[in-house]
Design an enzyme around this catalytic site. Structure first.
Site, PDB file in Angstrom:
ATOM      1  CE  LYS A   1     -14.960  74.349  94.070  1.00 54.65           C
ATOM      2  NZ  LYS A   1     -13.890  73.339  94.167  1.00 54.65           N
TER       3      LYS A   1
ATOM      4  NE  ARG B   1      -7.053  74.501  91.951  1.00 60.19           N
ATOM      5  CZ  ARG B   1      -8.069  74.783  92.753  1.00 60.19           C
ATOM      6  NH1 ARG B   1      -9.031  75.580  92.330  1.00 60.19           N
ATOM      7  NH2 ARG B   1      -8.145  74.262  93.955  1.00 60.19           N
TER       8      ARG B   1
ATOM      9  NE  ARG C   1     -16.113  82.284 106.056  1.00 58.65           N
ATOM     10  CZ  ARG C   1     -15.594  81.091 105.789  1.00 58.65           C
ATOM     11  NH1 ARG C   1     -16.391  80.056 105.590  1.00 58.65           N
ATOM     12  NH2 ARG C   1     -14.306  80.940 105.724  1.00 58.65           N
TER      13      ARG C   1
ATOM     14  NE  ARG D   1      -9.491  82.629 107.836  1.00 61.92           N
ATOM     15  CZ  ARG D   1      -9.823  81.787 106.866  1.00 61.92           C
ATOM     16  NH1 ARG D   1     -10.944  81.105 106.943  1.00 61.92           N
ATOM     17  NH2 ARG D   1      -9.040  81.612 105.824  1.00 61.92           N
TER      18      ARG D   1
ATOM     19  NE  ARG E   1     -10.405  83.436  98.458  1.00 63.72           N
ATOM     20  CZ  ARG E   1     -11.173  82.947  99.439  1.00 63.72           C
ATOM     21  NH1 ARG E   1     -11.592  83.726 100.402  1.00 63.72           N
ATOM     22  NH2 ARG E   1     -11.528  81.687  99.444  1.00 63.72           N
TER      23      ARG E   1
END
Ligand SMILES: [Zn+2]
Length: 240
Positions: free
Chosen positions: A13, A88, A128, A161, A172
């Site tokens: 995004k 939001r 990642r 991470r 999430r």
């Protein structure tokens, strides 16, 4: 063009917000940038927000809304903007409608939703690997270092991470879906929502976004022309 961009974590995004805003010639307004600017400048709202952030608490709605209201009143945002990170929730969306109506007698043109399926987001984020020494982010599939687990730049150790672990990402995504579904439904009901396939290379997604927005740009140009023609003292123009 007054545009809101929504999309799940891992949909790219931030990157798309930048490219689309540049293409449309409008400022990209993200809540993250607004928070940082207010904190850096030490505005009263920034001081309030910082107190919450320092405690690890969420910045309350009314503080966020005032910051957004102030930012939208700045001259560069009067003719259009791309909002990223706000609204939001449905109540925030209603506040945004009120702000636009009361300050500029206008409304949103379009809400663009980046759509990526959950498996793709999990693949993107859980691959990642971050360098412990320089914080560069590599990806096991899309941008692997020459030696597995070792940074090309400074030979630092790479690690995953906590945020990028697949369980965390799945969690999430669930939180995002729950909180955003009502907002997306709210905008769909108003006929403002455009869903956009956000899988594949970044440039392809940007191009798809630009194509999807073209009719809205056209509509806005027609409205502006009509407003100019209706203004007192305007000369009628002959067609063709
Ligand atoms: Zn490194």
């Amino acid at each position: 063009m007054r545009l809101v961009l929504v999309g799940p974590p891992g949909a790219g995004k931030g990157t798309q917000a930048q490219f689309i805003a540049e293409h449309c010639g409008i400022p990209k307004i993200s809540t993250g940038d607004i928070f940082r600017a207010n904190v850096t400048e030490g505005t009263p709202l920034g001081v309030q927000a910082k107190a919450f952030m320092d405690r690890g608490d969420l910045v309350p709605d009314d503080v966020t809304i005032e910051m957004v209201r102030n930012r939208l009143a700045e001259p560069d945002a009067l003719e259009g903007f791309l909002l990223d990170g706000f609204p939001r929730t449905v109540p925030q969306a209603q506040v945004l409608d009120d702000i636009l109506l009361s300050t500029a007698q206008t409304r949103l043109d379009v809400v663009l939703e980046l759509v990526v399926d959950d498996d793709e987001v999990i693949r993107r984020l859980s691959g990642r690997r971050t360098c412990r020494s320089c914080n560069h982010i590599w990806h096991v599939d899309f941008d692997p270092p020459k030696v597995e687990g070792v940074c090309d730049i400074d030979a630092g150790e790479l690690y995953q991470r906590e945020d990028d672990k697949s369980e965390t990402v799945a969690n999430r995504l669930e939180v995002y879906a729950l909180s955003t579904a009502p907002l997306v439904a709210f905008y769909a009901e108003q006929g403002l929502l455009v869903g956009l396939d956000a899988t594949g290379p970044v440039d392809d997604v940007t191009q798809r976004a630009i194509d999807a927005l073209r009719p809205f740009e056209h509509e806005q140009a027609v409205r502006q022309a009509a407003a100019v023609a209706a203004a007192p003292g305007a000369q009628p123009t002959s067609p063709g």
